[in-house]
Design an enzyme around this catalytic site. Structure first.
Site, PDB file in Angstrom:
ATOM      1  N   ALA A 170       0.863  -1.195   0.000  1.00 19.98           N
ATOM      2  CA  ALA A 170       0.000   0.000   0.000  1.00 19.98           C
ATOM      3  C   ALA A 170       0.900   1.245   0.000  1.00 19.98           C
ATOM      4  CB  ALA A 170      -0.953  -0.009   1.189  1.00 19.98           C
ATOM      5  N   HIS A 173       6.565   6.027   1.689  1.00 19.56           N
ATOM      6  CA  HIS A 173       7.446   4.910   1.341  1.00 19.56           C
ATOM      7  C   HIS A 173       8.447   5.320   0.260  1.00 19.56           C
ATOM      8  CE1 HIS A 173       3.808   2.642   2.806  1.00 19.56           C
ATOM      9  NE2 HIS A 173       4.760   2.057   3.505  1.00 19.56           N
ATOM     10  N   SER A 232      -0.578   4.684   5.386  1.00 16.32           N
ATOM     11  CA  SER A 232      -1.515   3.870   4.598  1.00 16.32           C
ATOM     12  C   SER A 232      -2.911   3.965   5.199  1.00 16.32           C
ATOM     13  CB  SER A 232      -1.075   2.411   4.590  1.00 16.32           C
ATOM     14  OG  SER A 232       0.265   2.319   4.162  1.00 16.32           O
TER      15      SER A 232
END
Ligand code: PAF
Length: 291
Positions: free
Chosen positions: A43, A48, A197
């Site tokens: 996700a 990230h 997320s």
């Protein structure tokens, strides 16, 4: 928007999707030079991406792991609902990492639950661990396995999950794992909301409400360098009760124990609250120098 890195890593790797430990080991063995690992549950979002870009700055090769680890979810937690977006994840990091390792549960855990696992000790039972019993034992077990499998020189972790970062630093120190842990600053949306997320679960009104977290962080940092000031800012936010607070603490970043007024040096400001049924975290590090 996050820019592509300038970096020594001018090479654009052809990203390989790897499903098995055997293939991962083969590809890892074939890598010349240094390796960075970015461990994720998929996700993927811009937060990230910041980890990936930092990893590219730190090493010649990057392995990203994309595995929703059942061991770190308690009964009644959102394991089934946790977003699984492998195709979008691959598109996001395509050409930025060498390998995406996305194993199945039986590939990671041929026997589930594993007979032998790692425990996070006392630090795993407080704060998030108090609300999610066993969560950090599941985290350190899978992180130990993934570090073993990816054998990186360095692994990057976000500062938002401050307790996870502190516990993983202890995992590496206590088990003598040959890897350096590199913290990466929290990535925020333009509103200040820490990227997560779980933000995907919030309605527009919930996202607005969630700004209390980043505003409380800002108030606590503005009250530094006094520990008393930081604690007063946190207490005032909790008292206003604009959200359902779980905690708002000023902590020693290593022991995760509350700091007293005499504390000097780094103070971890760690917040957790629930909005529309979604548990959100935020964190920052202040430096205490004054009474
Ligand atoms: O932070 C996460 O996404 C997970 O806890 C981690 C470190 C990938 C372990 O499953």
């Amino acid at each position: 928007m996050i820019q592509d890195p300038p970096s020594h890593s001018a090479h654009r790797p052809i990203t390989a999707l790897v499903r098995t430990k055997d293939e991962l080991r083969q590809r890892r063995t074939a890598m010349d030079g240094t390796v960075a690992a970015v461990l994720t549950m998929g996700a993927l979002h811009d937060g990230h991406l910041a980890l990936v870009l930092r990893a590219r700055e730190l090493a010649d090769h990057v392995i990203l792991t994309d595995f929703v680890n059942p061991l770190q979810f308690g009964p009644g937690e959102d394991l089934e609902a946790y977003p699984r977006t492998l195709e979008a994840d691959l598109a996001l990091v395509d050409g930025l990492v060498d390998v995406v390792f996305a194993p199945s549960i039986p590939e990671m855990y041929p026997a589930y639950p594993p007979m032998v696992s790692v425990t996070a000790g006392h630090a795993g039972t407080i704060l998030e661990g108090a609300a999610r019993p066993g969560h950090f034992d599941g985290v350190v077990t899978v992180v130990a396995k993934l570090l073993q499998l990816t054998a990186p020189h360095v692994s990057v972790f976000g500062r938002k999950d401050a307790q996870q970062l502190a516990i993983i630093q202890r995992l590496v120190a206590d088990l003598d794992l040959p890897v350096r842990i590199e913290p990466v600053e929290i990535q925020r949306e333009p509103t200040g909301l820490a990227r997560s997320s779980r933000n995907a679960y919030l309605s527009p009104a919930g996202r607005e409400q969630a700004l209390v977290l980043s505003r409380t962080i800002a108030a606590a940092l503005a009250a530094a360098p006094s520990v008393g000031g930081i604690r007063a800012a946190l207490a005032a936010a909790v008292q206003r009760a604009e959200i359902d607070w779980d905690y708002a603490h000023a902590l020693d970043p290593t022991s995760l124990e509350p700091v007293g007024p005499e504390h000097r040096g780094e103070v971890l400001v760690a917040l957790a609250g629930t909005i529309e049924g979604t548990r959100l975290l935020d964190a920052a590090v202040a430096v205490a120098t004054a009474p």
